[in-house]
Each structure stands twice: as structure tokens, then as C-alpha cells.
Design a protein around this motif. Structure first.
Motif, PDB file in Angstrom:
ATOM      1  N   LEU A  84      27.548 -19.805  14.388  1.00 27.36           N
ATOM      2  CA  LEU A  84      26.497 -19.726  15.397  1.00 27.36           C
ATOM      3  C   LEU A  84      27.136 -19.942  16.764  1.00 27.36           C
ATOM      4  CD1 LEU A  84      23.485 -19.590  16.210  1.00 27.36           C
ATOM      5  CD2 LEU A  84      23.406 -22.063  15.852  1.00 27.36           C
ATOM      6  N   LEU A  85      27.057 -18.949  17.639  1.00 26.63           N
ATOM      7  CA  LEU A  85      27.673 -19.020  18.955  1.00 26.63           C
ATOM      8  C   LEU A  85      26.686 -19.449  20.033  1.00 26.63           C
ATOM      9  CD1 LEU A  85      29.649 -15.652  18.789  1.00 26.63           C
ATOM     10  CD2 LEU A  85      30.524 -17.958  18.336  1.00 26.63           C
ATOM     11  N   LEU A  86      25.441 -19.027  19.891  1.00 35.14           N
ATOM     12  CA  LEU A  86      24.439 -19.301  20.917  1.00 35.14           C
ATOM     13  C   LEU A  86      23.057 -19.378  20.284  1.00 35.14           C
ATOM     14  CD1 LEU A  86      23.815 -19.424  24.053  1.00 35.14           C
ATOM     15  CD2 LEU A  86      23.377 -16.976  23.876  1.00 35.14           C
ATOM     16  N   ARG A  87      22.289 -20.366  20.708  1.00 37.46           N
ATOM     17  CA  ARG A  87      20.872 -20.445  20.345  1.00 37.46           C
ATOM     18  C   ARG A  87      20.129 -20.848  21.603  1.00 37.46           C
ATOM     19  NH1 ARG A  87      19.981 -24.538  16.170  1.00 37.46           N
ATOM     20  NH2 ARG A  87      20.408 -22.890  14.660  1.00 37.46           N
ATOM     21  N   LYS A  88      19.167 -20.016  21.994  1.00 39.06           N
ATOM     22  CA  LYS A  88      18.383 -20.354  23.173  1.00 39.06           C
ATOM     23  C   LYS A  88      16.907 -20.057  22.933  1.00 39.06           C
ATOM     24  CE  LYS A  88      19.637 -16.057  25.594  1.00 39.06           C
ATOM     25  NZ  LYS A  88      20.219 -15.515  26.810  1.00 39.06           N
ATOM     26  N   TRP A  89      16.068 -20.893  23.528  1.00 41.11           N
ATOM     27  CA  TRP A  89      14.625 -20.826  23.373  1.00 41.11           C
ATOM     28  C   TRP A  89      13.971 -20.519  24.715  1.00 41.11           C
ATOM     29  CZ3 TRP A  89      11.923 -21.646  18.825  1.00 41.11           C
ATOM     30  CH2 TRP A  89      12.627 -22.185  17.758  1.00 41.11           C
ATOM     31  N   ARG A  90      12.854 -19.820  24.655  1.00 43.49           N
ATOM     32  CA  ARG A  90      12.003 -19.632  25.835  1.00 43.49           C
ATOM     33  C   ARG A  90      10.564 -19.790  25.375  1.00 43.49           C
ATOM     34  NH1 ARG A  90      12.553 -14.354  29.485  1.00 43.49           N
ATOM     35  NH2 ARG A  90      11.838 -13.338  27.588  1.00 43.49           N
ATOM     36  N   LYS A  91       9.865 -20.701  26.040  1.00 45.78           N
ATOM     37  CA  LYS A  91       8.473 -20.972  25.681  1.00 45.78           C
ATOM     38  C   LYS A  91       7.564 -20.566  26.820  1.00 45.78           C
ATOM     39  CE  LYS A  91       9.759 -24.534  22.526  1.00 45.78           C
ATOM     40  NZ  LYS A  91      10.351 -25.784  22.405  1.00 45.78           N
ATOM     41  N   LYS A  92       6.342 -20.213  26.470  1.00 43.38           N
ATOM     42  CA  LYS A  92       5.360 -19.880  27.498  1.00 43.38           C
ATOM     43  C   LYS A  92       4.910 -21.147  28.188  1.00 43.38           C
ATOM     44  CE  LYS A  92       3.651 -15.496  26.420  1.00 43.38           C
ATOM     45  NZ  LYS A  92       2.605 -14.583  26.675  1.00 43.38           N
ATOM     46  N   GLY A  93       4.668 -21.036  29.489  1.00 45.54           N
ATOM     47  CA  GLY A  93       4.174 -22.164  30.265  1.00 45.54           C
ATOM     48  C   GLY A  93       2.697 -22.404  29.991  1.00 45.54           C
ATOM     49  N   THR A  94       2.161 -23.449  30.586  1.00 48.49           N
ATOM     50  CA  THR A  94       0.757 -23.801  30.356  1.00 48.49           C
ATOM     51  C   THR A  94      -0.202 -22.737  30.878  1.00 48.49           C
ATOM     52  OG1 THR A  94       0.822 -25.091  32.391  1.00 48.49           O
ATOM     53  CG2 THR A  94       1.144 -26.285  30.334  1.00 48.49           C
ATOM     54  N   LEU A  95       0.207 -21.985  31.890  1.00 46.90           N
ATOM     55  CA  LEU A  95      -0.649 -20.935  32.434  1.00 46.90           C
ATOM     56  C   LEU A  95      -0.315 -19.561  31.866  1.00 46.90           C
ATOM     57  CD1 LEU A  95      -0.712 -22.084  36.163  1.00 46.90           C
ATOM     58  CD2 LEU A  95      -2.427 -22.492  34.386  1.00 46.90           C
TER      59      LEU A  95
END
Length: 191
Positions: free
Chosen positions: A37-48
Motif C-alpha cells: 500500500l503506497l497511498l491511502r487518502k480520504w475525502r469527506k463531504k462537509g456539513t453543507l
């Protein structure tokens, strides 16, 4: 719940993009030859509902800093905290720490799900978690942590529990079963 999964092969890397029902996205990159595993990244939606920034969990993002856009840039002599896992260990590397190994103290706080690193001379302090174990529901253990120091880099290793190693093997088998497109082979909707 996973809504969609896409896999792309590019430059000896397998990139897998997961989209979840809550709007969160996960991208993982694996070395094709070693399955590391070289890279793991997350992106979550904001509250709006806006799209948030990518948060890197494992690996490091290659960054091209533009002083006009980024403004002030931190010194390259500051400690740099990076997670880089192996098959058997979760591993963190902290570059630019010149102190001898005897100067570091590391303790786990299982109730908080945190590992605390501090120095006897009070020059460095860092709290960090192991999100993989939190997601899998496993507590932190003090007796599986090891430290090493070489070339101004502190290496902290946390032995992965056997159940988690087995889970990773099954996950990697599932990822390998995904049909991977080559970089650039993207289906584009025509109008």
C-alpha cells in the motif's frame, strides 16, 4: 456502504477509487509488483454538502508548492510525520528528529484510541491514532510497539494483529479481482 469502485493501472501502480453512500471517497494506490500500500487518502463531504480536502492516511502526496498560491511555506528542517505500512506492521516515520532513541517515550491510550509520542527533553510531542484498527474495532496494545532511530528519522512500528493481517489479505484479493482500466481509458459520455 460502498456505492462504486473503480480501478486503474498506471506506472506499476494500481489505483482504486471507492465512493461511499455518505458521499465519502477513498483512494488507495498499491505497488503492482509487491502489493504494498503506497497511498491511502480520504475525502469527506462537509456539513453543507461541499467537497472537503483530501486527508492522507498512509503515504505522502507529492506536492508541488507554489509560493504565490500557498503563501508561507514551512521549513524543510521541521519534523515530517508520515505513515508507511509494511505487510506485518503499521509504521510511522518522523524525519528531522535528531535526538537519540533514549529520549523518546511512547505510550498507548486505548480508551482514546491514541498513541502518544513525547521526548524527555520536551522538544517534540505527537498524538496519533491507527484508524485501521478503529474501523476494524480492535483496541491498541502497548506491547506490540517498537521504535528505532537512524539518520535523524524515528521509526515507530506497531505489529498488526493476526485478524487484521488476514482481513488485508482478503481485501487485496478482492481488489485484484476488479477489472482495471489502463490510465487514460476512461469512459466519457458523449453529448
Amino acid at each position: 456502504m460502498i456505492l462504486a469502485t473503480h480501478s486503474i493501472m498506471a506506472l506499476d501502480k494500481r489505483k482504486v477509487h471507492f465512493t461511499f453512500s455518505d458521499g465519502a471517497e477513498l483512494i488507495e494506490e498499491y505497488d503492482v509488483n509487491t502489493d504494498e500500500l503506497l497511498l491511502r487518502k480520504w475525502r469527506k463531504k462537509g456539513t453543507l454538502g461541499n467537497v472537503g480536502k483530501w486527508e492522507i492516511e498512509v503515504g505522502e502526496q507529492s506536492s508541488s508548492l507554489n509560493f504565490e498560491i500557498d503563501g508561507l511555506v514551512e521549513s524543510n528542517a521541521n519534523p515530517v510525520f508520515i505513515r508507511k505500512d509494511t505487510k506485518s506492521h503499521f509504521q510511522w516515520r518522523i524525519r528531522n528528529l535528531p535526538y537519540p532513541l533514549e529520549n523518546y517515550k511512547i505510550v498507548t491510550k486505548p480508551q482514546e484510541g491514541q498513541i502518544v509520542l513525547s521526548t524527555v527533553n520536551k522538544k517534540y510531542f505527537k498524538m496519533f491514532g491507527v484508524p485501521d484498527l478503529t474501523r476494524y474495532g480492535l483496541p491498541l496494545q502497548q506491547d506490540v510497539i517498537e521504535m528505532a532511530h537512524a539518520n535523524n528519522t524515528l521509526i515507530i512500528s506497531y505489529k498488526k494483529p493476526a485478524a487484521y493481517v488476514e482481513f488485508e489479505k482478503r481485501l487485496l484479493q478482492e481488489i485484484k479481482r476488479l477489472k482495471a482500466s489502463k490510465d487514460g481509458d476512461v469512459d466519457c459520455a458523449t453529448s
